[in-house]
Design an enzyme around this catalytic site. Structure first.
Site, PDB file in Angstrom:
ATOM      1  N   ASN A 181      33.996  34.567 -68.810  1.00 34.93           N
ATOM      2  CA  ASN A 181      32.598  34.269 -68.477  1.00 34.93           C
ATOM      3  C   ASN A 181      32.364  32.765 -68.378  1.00 34.93           C
ATOM      4  OD1 ASN A 181      31.212  36.643 -68.028  1.00 34.93           O
ATOM      5  ND2 ASN A 181      30.872  37.050 -70.197  1.00 34.93           N
ATOM      6  N   GLU A 183      31.804  44.050 -73.861  1.00 32.28           N
ATOM      7  CA  GLU A 183      33.151  44.149 -73.301  1.00 32.28           C
ATOM      8  C   GLU A 183      33.986  45.186 -74.071  1.00 32.28           C
ATOM      9  OE1 GLU A 183      31.947  41.301 -74.771  1.00 32.28           O
ATOM     10  OE2 GLU A 183      33.493  40.344 -75.988  1.00 32.28           O
TER      11      GLU A 183
END
Lengths: 235, 128
Positions: free
Chosen positions: A122, A157
């Site tokens: 990210n 996640e």
């Protein structure tokens, strides 16, 4: 609703015509007038009935249309309430419910998968890429899962794979296949580097509860992380 | 007399009129654009039918949904069957309704009141 009350005019006409019919000494003119009166009211009744029928047909059509829409919206809502919008796998609430239900009917194995160093992806490539990686990873998981598996997203996640009636050893093989696939080739959306994951596997007896199954898999996942990530542990 | 068989569409029921066997059936939904145009040929055929004396008649109606204009035409249809019954034939009308559909059940009960010469049998069906 009372028939005679609702049709008072019509009842009056009926009564009057019956009165006329019961008399045998009236003039032809009187009988003719009575007949015309009945005729006029009959015409009116037909016209009004036609209007009412047309009106209800229209209203019913509209009602059916709206009902169909409602049915469709309810289905959409049900889907949205139970699926993760990004990946379309079960959401947290729905997968927990499925696990609980599965355990009440029989044995099950559970895999928890957590993407390694997802924050770095990210940070380095941005959140839109993070989303793409998650979707691509779900596709990988799906490709290595048996038909009866249920995949759920339980965190940002973190994913679970529910394997109904699976023994621990067979579930470890499934987890191993996912793990091996991630190490064999990078995801198409991020070809420059491997995205790996840590996996914990557990087994629940018939009638056991969700918390135990989940905690065992979570502890195994924690062990996998502590041993350097990118590996499968079971418990 | 030739049988009258019409396949169902989204808005019209399946029609199966077997005159020789005395078996008549409507199945499906009925909300045609023009109910009079749909039912008129059925009524005409029934009116022109000259059955063998003594033959029993069975009418099976399984309509999940029918609109108001269809209701009007169904009344005419049932009246023709009622006339057959008045002239001596035994006519059984089996009214199939969804077990959860009170309105349809009530409609069947009212048929028994309005068409007194028909043997109206109400048959609840489990929703499919």
């Amino acid at each position: 609703m009372d028939l005679n009350e609702l049709f008072r005019e019509e009842s009056d006409v009926l009564n009057r015509s019956q009165d006329v019919a019961a008399q045998t000494t009236l003039s032809a003119e009187d009988y003719r007038d009575a007949l015309l009166m009945v005729n006029r009211h009959y015409q009116r009744l037909m016209r009004e009935t036609y209007r009412m029928i047309s009106r209800s047909d229209r209203a019913e059509r509209e009602l059916n249309r709206v009902n169909e829409q409602l049915h469709q919206l309810a289905q959409e809502l049900e889907y949205k309430a139970s699926h993760d919008p990004l990946t379309a796998v079960w959401n947290r609430g729905a997968i927990i419910q499925r696990i609980t239900q599965t355990l009440s009917n029989g044995a099950a194995a559970l895999i928890i998968l957590d993407i390694d160093h997802f924050k770095r992806i990210n940070d380095e490539f941005g959140h839109p890429m993070g989303d793409k990686v998650i979707c691509a990873l779900v596709s990988r998981i799906q490709a290595h899962c048996p038909e009866e598996a249920s995949i759920g997203r339980i965190g940002g996640e973190e994913f679970t794979v529910l394997l109904p009636h699976y023994r621990l050893s067979d579930a470890v093989i499934v987890a191993g296949a996912i793990h091996a696939s991630l190490n064999a080739s990078p995801l198409a959306v991020l070809p420059g580097q491997l995205v790996t994951a840590s996996l914990g596997v557990s087994y629940g007896k018939p009638g056991s509860d969700f918390e135990t199954l989940y905690n065992n898999a979570d502890v195994a996942l924690y062990d996998a992380k502590n041993h350097g990530r990118n590996r499968v542990f079971f418990r | 007399m030739q049988n009258l068989v019409i396949a169902a569409t989204e808005s019209t029921p399946e029609v199966s009129f077997d005159f020789a066997a005395g078996q008549f059936a409507l199945r499906g939904e009925s909300w045609p654009e023009n109910a009079a145009a749909f039912y008129r040929p059925l009524l005409d055929a029934l009116e022109n039918w000259q059955p063998q004396p003594g033959g029993d008649v069975e009418v099976n109606i399984a309509l999940r949904y029918f609109n108001s204009s269809s209701t009007k035409m169904l009344f005419s249809l049932f009246d023709l069957f009622n006339q057959r019954a008045q002239s001596g034939q035994t006519v059984a009308l089996n009214w199939f309704f969804d077990a959860e559909d009170d309105v349809s059940e009530e409609f069947g009960q009212e048929l028994a009141l309005d068409f007194t010469d028909l043997q109206v049998n109400l048959q609840a069906e489990m929703a499919s």
